[in-house]
Design an enzyme around this catalytic site. Structure first.
Site, mmCIF file in Angstrom:
data_model
loop_
_atom_site.group_PDB
_atom_site.id
_atom_site.type_symbol
_atom_site.label_atom_id
_atom_site.label_comp_id
_atom_site.label_asym_id
_atom_site.label_seq_id
_atom_site.Cartn_x
_atom_site.Cartn_y
_atom_site.Cartn_z
ATOM 1 N N GLY A 76 14.467 12.755 -5.011
ATOM 2 C CA GLY A 76 13.011 12.688 -5.050
ATOM 3 C C GLY A 76 12.399 13.702 -4.101
ATOM 4 N N GLY A 128 14.055 13.694 -0.449
ATOM 5 C CA GLY A 128 15.435 14.165 -0.518
ATOM 6 C C GLY A 128 15.509 15.659 -0.793
ATOM 7 N N LYS A 157 14.362 5.041 -3.042
ATOM 8 C CA LYS A 157 13.376 3.994 -2.849
ATOM 9 C C LYS A 157 14.050 2.749 -2.256
ATOM 10 C CE LYS A 157 9.842 6.164 -4.708
ATOM 11 N NZ LYS A 157 8.645 6.527 -3.916
ATOM 12 N N ALA A 171 5.476 15.027 1.236
ATOM 13 C CA ALA A 171 6.013 15.809 0.114
ATOM 14 C C ALA A 171 5.681 15.116 -1.199
ATOM 15 C CB ALA A 171 7.519 15.992 0.246
ATOM 16 N N LYS A 195 6.616 3.189 11.764
ATOM 17 C CA LYS A 195 6.376 3.867 10.483
ATOM 18 C C LYS A 195 5.812 2.893 9.458
ATOM 19 C CE LYS A 195 6.485 6.909 7.149
ATOM 20 N NZ LYS A 195 7.706 7.464 6.587
ATOM 21 N N ASN A 198 2.500 3.184 6.886
ATOM 22 C CA ASN A 198 2.564 2.997 5.438
ATOM 23 C C ASN A 198 1.666 1.868 4.968
ATOM 24 O OD1 ASN A 198 4.393 5.066 4.860
ATOM 25 N ND2 ASN A 198 6.164 3.775 5.272
ATOM 26 N N ASN A 202 -0.361 3.556 1.954
ATOM 27 C CA ASN A 202 0.261 3.599 0.631
ATOM 28 C C ASN A 202 -0.418 2.745 -0.433
ATOM 29 O OD1 ASN A 202 3.069 5.071 0.065
ATOM 30 N ND2 ASN A 202 2.834 4.756 2.253
ATOM 31 N N ASN A 230 -1.610 15.374 0.762
ATOM 32 C CA ASN A 230 -0.432 14.710 0.198
ATOM 33 C C ASN A 230 -0.824 13.560 -0.723
ATOM 34 O OD1 ASN A 230 2.494 14.412 0.104
ATOM 35 N ND2 ASN A 230 2.160 12.454 1.118
ATOM 36 N N SER A 279 3.560 8.357 -1.569
ATOM 37 C CA SER A 279 4.684 8.058 -2.462
ATOM 38 C C SER A 279 4.379 6.909 -3.417
ATOM 39 C CB SER A 279 5.930 7.732 -1.638
ATOM 40 O OG SER A 279 5.708 6.627 -0.783
#
Length: 306
Positions: free
Chosen positions: A9, A12, A76, A128, A181, A185, A189, A249, A252
């Site tokens: 993904g 990675g 994931k 990313a 972290k 998120n 997210n 960005n 995800s």
């Protein structure tokens, strides 16, 4: 040091491309043969904050022909166990496993499969986005942290990341790292997935910022009940800083929603709800965000067009 990266993904591919570009030996693991063949044929293409470049990274669906020293798990959270079991027999016993994933539970899952002495926790605030198979946009910089510091391979892996252009430091208490972290998120997210906005737009909207503030406050209350020491003094300020640093960005979870894929909501906001219930800490906004993302997932085929 050589690296075996599990998961093709956005994250990675970003780590694979940057590490290979910095001169390290890198192999990428993909469970999809067609995508692996495409990456082998065309290479990895990265565009964004450092310009545009292409890197050839061997991408495998079968065991590598070398003994990996460090294995980065970039799948994931809901796929951690399956991915780890798939590559377990490919790895030498001395290989170190590093989770670079979102959410709670990944370290524990990997420790059950590989043993606690082989697993490092890691998080990154690099942004990313996948544009196409093997093609990503590096949309924002952020810190990368791994630990525990006392592990004999932690310093070498951190040095490799720094050499590849990832600002990396080490930490001793991995729980503090993961929760630090997680709270970022929690603030970004689900809101991005629901509103379909890029990170940088969320704080600019009063309604979105209000929900963000309350969701983060709930998550911090749960962390305090667990006696977690966060790596920053002001959690909301940290979330807003990440929004700024990764303004362009696509989070995800929003990427998953746009592709009609399963999200990691149960490992992020849903994890806050579960821990809150266990500790008798109310988390109504995180519960609502979790329910809304589930509703979106369950209705992909029913949504109205414009």
């Amino acid at each position: 040091m050589n690296f075996f990266i599990v998961g093709a993904g956005a994250m990675g591919c970003l780590f694979a491309a940057r590490l290979q570009k910095a001169g390290f030996k890198v192999f990428l693991r993909d469970y999809l043969p067609d995508r692996a063949a495409l990456i082998n044929r065309k290479g990895l293409r990265v565009e964004g904050i450092d310009g545009e470049y292409e890197v050839e990274v061997p991408t495998l669906t079968t065991p590598p022909a070398f003994k990996p020293e460090a294995v980065l798990i970039c799948v994931k959270a809901y796929a951690t166990a399956v991915a780890a079991q798939a590559v377990k027999e490919w790895l030498p016993p001395e290989a170190v496993i590093v989770t670079m994933q979102n959410g709670l539970g990944n370290v524990e899952t990997l420790e059950q499969i590989f043993g606690p002495d082989r697993v490092l926790g890691g998080v990154t605030s690099e942004g990313a986005t996948t544009l196409a198979p093997g093609r990503i946009r590096h949309a924002g910089r952020g810190d990368t942290v791994i630990g525990p510091s006392r592990h004999p391979q932690t310093a070498a892996i951190a040095a490799a990341f720094n050499a590849a252009g990832f600002k990396t430091r080490t930490i001793e208490k991995v729980d503090n790292l993961i929760w630090s972290k997680l709270i970022v998120n929690v603030g970004i997210n689900a809101l991005a997935a629901i509103t379909r906005l890029k990170n940088g737009r969320l704080p600019a909207l009063a309604g979105a910022k209000t929900v963000m503030e309350i969701a983060v406050k709930e998550a911090v209350a749960v962390a305090q009940a667990k006696q977690i020491q966060l790596s920053y003094p002001d959690p909301l300020a940290r979330v807003l800083e990440v929004c700024r640093l990764t303004a362009d960005n696509i989070a995800s979870m929003l990427q998953d929603v746009l592709k009609h894929k399963q999200t990691e909501i149960d490992y992020i906001n849903g994890a806050i709800v579960r821990e809150g219930e266990r500790l008798a800490v109310p988390t109504p906004v995180n519960q609502a965000l979790t329910a809304l993302v589930h509703a979106i997932q369950e209705s992909y085929e029913d949504r109205l067009a414009r």
